[in-house]
Scaffold this active site. Sequence first.
Site, PDB file in Angstrom:
ATOM      1  N   ARG A 121       0.817  -1.233   0.000  1.00 23.46           N
ATOM      2  CA  ARG A 121       0.000   0.000   0.000  1.00 23.46           C
ATOM      3  C   ARG A 121       0.844   1.273   0.000  1.00 23.46           C
ATOM      4  NH1 ARG A 121      -3.106  -3.105   3.696  1.00 23.46           N
ATOM      5  NH2 ARG A 121      -4.845  -4.074   2.614  1.00 23.46           N
ATOM      6  N   LYS A 143       2.927  11.595 -10.727  1.00 28.99           N
ATOM      7  CA  LYS A 143       2.068  10.745 -11.556  1.00 28.99           C
ATOM      8  C   LYS A 143       2.851   9.492 -11.898  1.00 28.99           C
ATOM      9  CE  LYS A 143      -1.044  13.907 -13.934  1.00 28.99           C
ATOM     10  NZ  LYS A 143      -1.417  14.482 -15.239  1.00 28.99           N
ATOM     11  N   GLU A 185       8.702  18.919 -24.177  1.00 27.73           N
ATOM     12  CA  GLU A 185       8.071  19.270 -22.888  1.00 27.73           C
ATOM     13  C   GLU A 185       8.628  20.603 -22.365  1.00 27.73           C
ATOM     14  OE1 GLU A 185       5.546  17.516 -21.919  1.00 27.73           O
ATOM     15  OE2 GLU A 185       5.839  15.385 -22.373  1.00 27.73           O
ATOM     16  N   LYS A 227       6.809  23.296 -13.291  1.00 26.14           N
ATOM     17  CA  LYS A 227       6.080  22.072 -12.945  1.00 26.14           C
ATOM     18  C   LYS A 227       5.807  22.027 -11.447  1.00 26.14           C
ATOM     19  CE  LYS A 227       4.878  17.520 -13.695  1.00 26.14           C
ATOM     20  NZ  LYS A 227       4.942  16.336 -14.490  1.00 26.14           N
ATOM     21  N   GLU A 237      -4.711  17.136 -10.065  1.00 21.76           N
ATOM     22  CA  GLU A 237      -5.317  17.561 -11.329  1.00 21.76           C
ATOM     23  C   GLU A 237      -6.824  17.755 -11.231  1.00 21.76           C
ATOM     24  OE1 GLU A 237      -3.271  16.025 -14.836  1.00 21.76           O
ATOM     25  OE2 GLU A 237      -5.200  16.048 -15.862  1.00 21.76           O
ATOM     26  N   ARG A 241      -3.649  21.795 -13.100  1.00 21.09           N
ATOM     27  CA  ARG A 241      -2.580  20.892 -13.539  1.00 21.09           C
ATOM     28  C   ARG A 241      -2.810  20.367 -14.958  1.00 21.09           C
ATOM     29  NH1 ARG A 241       0.689  16.102 -10.279  1.00 21.09           N
ATOM     30  NH2 ARG A 241       1.845  15.401 -12.116  1.00 21.09           N
ATOM     31  N   ASN A 245      -0.891  19.167 -19.811  1.00 24.16           N
ATOM     32  CA  ASN A 245      -1.164  18.193 -20.872  1.00 24.16           C
ATOM     33  C   ASN A 245      -1.374  18.864 -22.226  1.00 24.16           C
ATOM     34  OD1 ASN A 245      -1.017  15.765 -19.411  1.00 24.16           O
ATOM     35  ND2 ASN A 245      -2.967  16.256 -18.457  1.00 24.16           N
ATOM     36  N   HIS A 248      -1.108  16.932 -25.445  1.00 23.93           N
ATOM     37  CA  HIS A 248      -1.076  15.510 -25.096  1.00 23.93           C
ATOM     38  C   HIS A 248      -2.318  14.745 -25.544  1.00 23.93           C
ATOM     39  CE1 HIS A 248       2.366  16.780 -22.790  1.00 23.93           C
ATOM     40  NE2 HIS A 248       2.565  15.586 -22.270  1.00 23.93           N
ATOM     41  N   HIS A 252      -1.097  11.686 -27.296  1.00 26.36           N
ATOM     42  CA  HIS A 252      -1.364  10.316 -26.832  1.00 26.36           C
ATOM     43  C   HIS A 252      -2.085   9.510 -27.910  1.00 26.36           C
ATOM     44  CE1 HIS A 252      -1.099  11.322 -22.231  1.00 26.36           C
ATOM     45  NE2 HIS A 252       0.074  11.173 -22.790  1.00 26.36           N
ATOM     46  N   HIS A 265       7.298   9.814 -27.259  1.00 21.20           N
ATOM     47  CA  HIS A 265       6.273  10.619 -26.582  1.00 21.20           C
ATOM     48  C   HIS A 265       6.451  12.112 -26.910  1.00 21.20           C
ATOM     49  CE1 HIS A 265       3.512  11.870 -23.404  1.00 21.20           C
ATOM     50  NE2 HIS A 265       4.448  12.683 -22.937  1.00 21.20           N
TER      51      HIS A 265
HETATM   52  P1  NAD Z   1      12.167   6.396 -22.010  1.00 18.63           P
HETATM   53  O1  NAD Z   1      12.041   6.196 -20.571  1.00 18.63           O
HETATM   54  O2  NAD Z   1      11.680   5.330 -22.907  1.00 18.63           O
HETATM   55  O3  NAD Z   1      13.697   6.695 -22.331  1.00 18.63           O
HETATM   56  C1  NAD Z   1      14.063   6.931 -23.663  1.00 18.63           C
HETATM   57  C2  NAD Z   1      15.203   6.030 -24.117  1.00 18.63           C
HETATM   58  O4  NAD Z   1      16.427   6.544 -23.602  1.00 18.63           O
HETATM   59  C3  NAD Z   1      15.100   4.600 -23.629  1.00 18.63           C
HETATM   60  O5  NAD Z   1      15.593   3.750 -24.620  1.00 18.63           O
HETATM   61  C4  NAD Z   1      16.049   4.597 -22.427  1.00 18.63           C
HETATM   62  O6  NAD Z   1      16.548   3.324 -22.119  1.00 18.63           O
HETATM   63  C5  NAD Z   1      17.131   5.506 -22.897  1.00 18.63           C
HETATM   64  N1  NAD Z   1      17.909   6.195 -21.884  1.00 18.63           N
HETATM   65  C6  NAD Z   1      17.458   6.753 -20.745  1.00 18.63           C
HETATM   66  N2  NAD Z   1      18.423   7.459 -20.153  1.00 18.63           N
HETATM   67  C7  NAD Z   1      19.523   7.319 -20.919  1.00 18.63           C
HETATM   68  C8  NAD Z   1      20.831   7.829 -20.837  1.00 18.63           C
HETATM   69  N3  NAD Z   1      21.185   8.689 -19.886  1.00 18.63           N
HETATM   70  N4  NAD Z   1      21.730   7.451 -21.772  1.00 18.63           N
HETATM   71  C9  NAD Z   1      21.354   6.632 -22.792  1.00 18.63           C
HETATM   72  N5  NAD Z   1      20.114   6.162 -22.946  1.00 18.63           N
HETATM   73  C10 NAD Z   1      19.208   6.501 -22.018  1.00 18.63           C
HETATM   74  O7  NAD Z   1      11.407   7.738 -22.481  1.00 18.63           O
HETATM   75  P2  NAD Z   1      11.248   9.170 -21.793  1.00 18.63           P
HETATM   76  O8  NAD Z   1      11.101  10.102 -22.927  1.00 18.63           O
HETATM   77  O9  NAD Z   1      12.222   9.435 -20.764  1.00 18.63           O
HETATM   78  O10 NAD Z   1       9.840   9.051 -21.065  1.00 18.63           O
HETATM   79  C11 NAD Z   1       8.645   8.853 -21.773  1.00 18.63           C
HETATM   80  C12 NAD Z   1       7.612   8.312 -20.834  1.00 18.63           C
HETATM   81  O11 NAD Z   1       7.373   9.259 -19.806  1.00 18.63           O
HETATM   82  C13 NAD Z   1       6.291   8.033 -21.473  1.00 18.63           C
HETATM   83  O12 NAD Z   1       5.813   6.771 -21.063  1.00 18.63           O
HETATM   84  C14 NAD Z   1       5.373   9.115 -20.954  1.00 18.63           C
HETATM   85  O13 NAD Z   1       4.032   8.724 -20.883  1.00 18.63           O
HETATM   86  C15 NAD Z   1       5.978   9.339 -19.591  1.00 18.63           C
HETATM   87  N6  NAD Z   1       5.669  10.654 -19.010  1.00 18.63           N
HETATM   88  C16 NAD Z   1       5.223  10.673 -17.728  1.00 18.63           C
HETATM   89  C17 NAD Z   1       4.954  11.885 -17.115  1.00 18.63           C
HETATM   90  C18 NAD Z   1       4.536  11.904 -15.683  1.00 18.63           C
HETATM   91  O14 NAD Z   1       4.149  12.984 -15.197  1.00 18.63           O
HETATM   92  N7  NAD Z   1       4.611  10.811 -14.970  1.00 18.63           N
HETATM   93  C19 NAD Z   1       5.157  13.081 -17.829  1.00 18.63           C
HETATM   94  C20 NAD Z   1       5.635  13.012 -19.128  1.00 18.63           C
HETATM   95  C21 NAD Z   1       5.887  11.794 -19.729  1.00 18.63           C
HETATM   96  N1  GLY Z   2       2.878  15.537 -17.461  1.00 19.59           N
HETATM   97  C1  GLY Z   2       1.619  16.021 -16.984  1.00 19.59           C
HETATM   98  C2  GLY Z   2       1.539  16.087 -15.505  1.00 19.59           C
HETATM   99  O1  GLY Z   2       2.460  15.736 -14.801  1.00 19.59           O
HETATM  100  O2  GLY Z   2       0.531  16.487 -14.994  1.00 19.59           O
END
Ligand code: NAD
Ligand code: GLY
Length: 356
Positions: A121, A143, A185, A227, A237, A241, A245, A248, A252, A265
Amino acid sequence: MSVYQTISVDLGDRSYPIVIGRGFMDGNFNLADYVHGPDCLIVSNETVAPLYLDKLRPNLADRDITSISLADGESFKTLATMQTILDKLVTSGANRDTTIIALGGGVVGDIAGFAAACYMRGVAFVQVPTTLLAQVDSSVGGKTGVNHEKGKNLIGAFHQPQVVLIDTDTLDTLPAREFRAGLAEVIKYGAICDPAFFAWLESNMVALLEKDPEVLAHAIQRSCEIKAEVVAEDEREAGRRAILNFGHTFGHAIERCLGYGEWLHGEAVAAGMIMAAQLSGIAAADLSRLKELITAAGLPTEAPAIAGERWIEAMGMDKKALQKQLRFVLLRSLGEAYVSADYDRARLTALTGAPA
Ligand code: NAD
Ligand code: GLY
């Protein structure tokens, strides 16, 4: 080690710092200060673990460290992958005082954070983001979650970390395409609420693409400040907040319709921001500036070909939708965003080909 900036995410007793700097690995930053129990599980993936896992270990002092390396890619951001983390926690005898540390990009951070939200939990969680996108966006704000085949991030929880440790040196190994995706972003923050930052990005995009250390640090810092401020005002949100998006809803849908991982993304969000700006009907000069900045960042300004009904089906799964009504983040002008279900139906039809 250099600490450029510490930003606080103010959420009462769940407040935490975002520490931005470089040279934190190899024991130069005492992450153990944020790991209150005797043990931790580092969650990383098959790409990042070989680069940084051993460099992070010395930062954890005498903590008992277990690790798990996930398959790499958005297509693995699933409940099945999260189950492997839960299995690892159980088999390694993790307790309520275990801390989960996410070492990687947004995919690792979102899955590991969700596992931390669910295990017993809720256990403590630390973010060590290693992509630009994760450093400016996904590691901050709590998130967490995974995708469902019918939609992005449909399963998840809010679960804030204890600390976000951003070492900009990790971006040295990040592929250029991933770096550019993170810039989407960064541009988003200027477009939704900071016209001065947008103008600064217009002047500094070349230096940013060259990863000039000061320029990069400022871009990450200003993004995290915005942020943090929005999250502190509206953690779950209920209102403001949602402006984070921007782009997005379309983005998405692009990711889902093409298959997760086909467009990154950030690439999908870039094209989605142009569509959202067009749907908003902002002044032509503002739209041109947005297109020019996205182009300068090396990101797409046009969505791929997707049939109208597929757009509508994919956008219908958007979490901003209420009472079956689509809602969009729209712009009044560059730097001023709002959320509305009262959008121009004819413009949406023109943009997507979907019937009004
Ligand atoms: P990712 O996590 O897939 O990383 C991108 C690529 O880079 C991967 O192949 C990873 O292995 C590689 N990588 C990471 N760090 C590295 C480094 N230092 N050196 C070499 N390679 C490296 O993609 P991302 O763009 O970081 O994240 C996208 C995800 O984040 C999506 O799923 C999206 O929905 C999510 N997201 C979440 C929020 C949130 O608020 N939680 C906000 C925006 C996006
Ligand atoms: N990336 C959108 C949020 O964190 O609310």
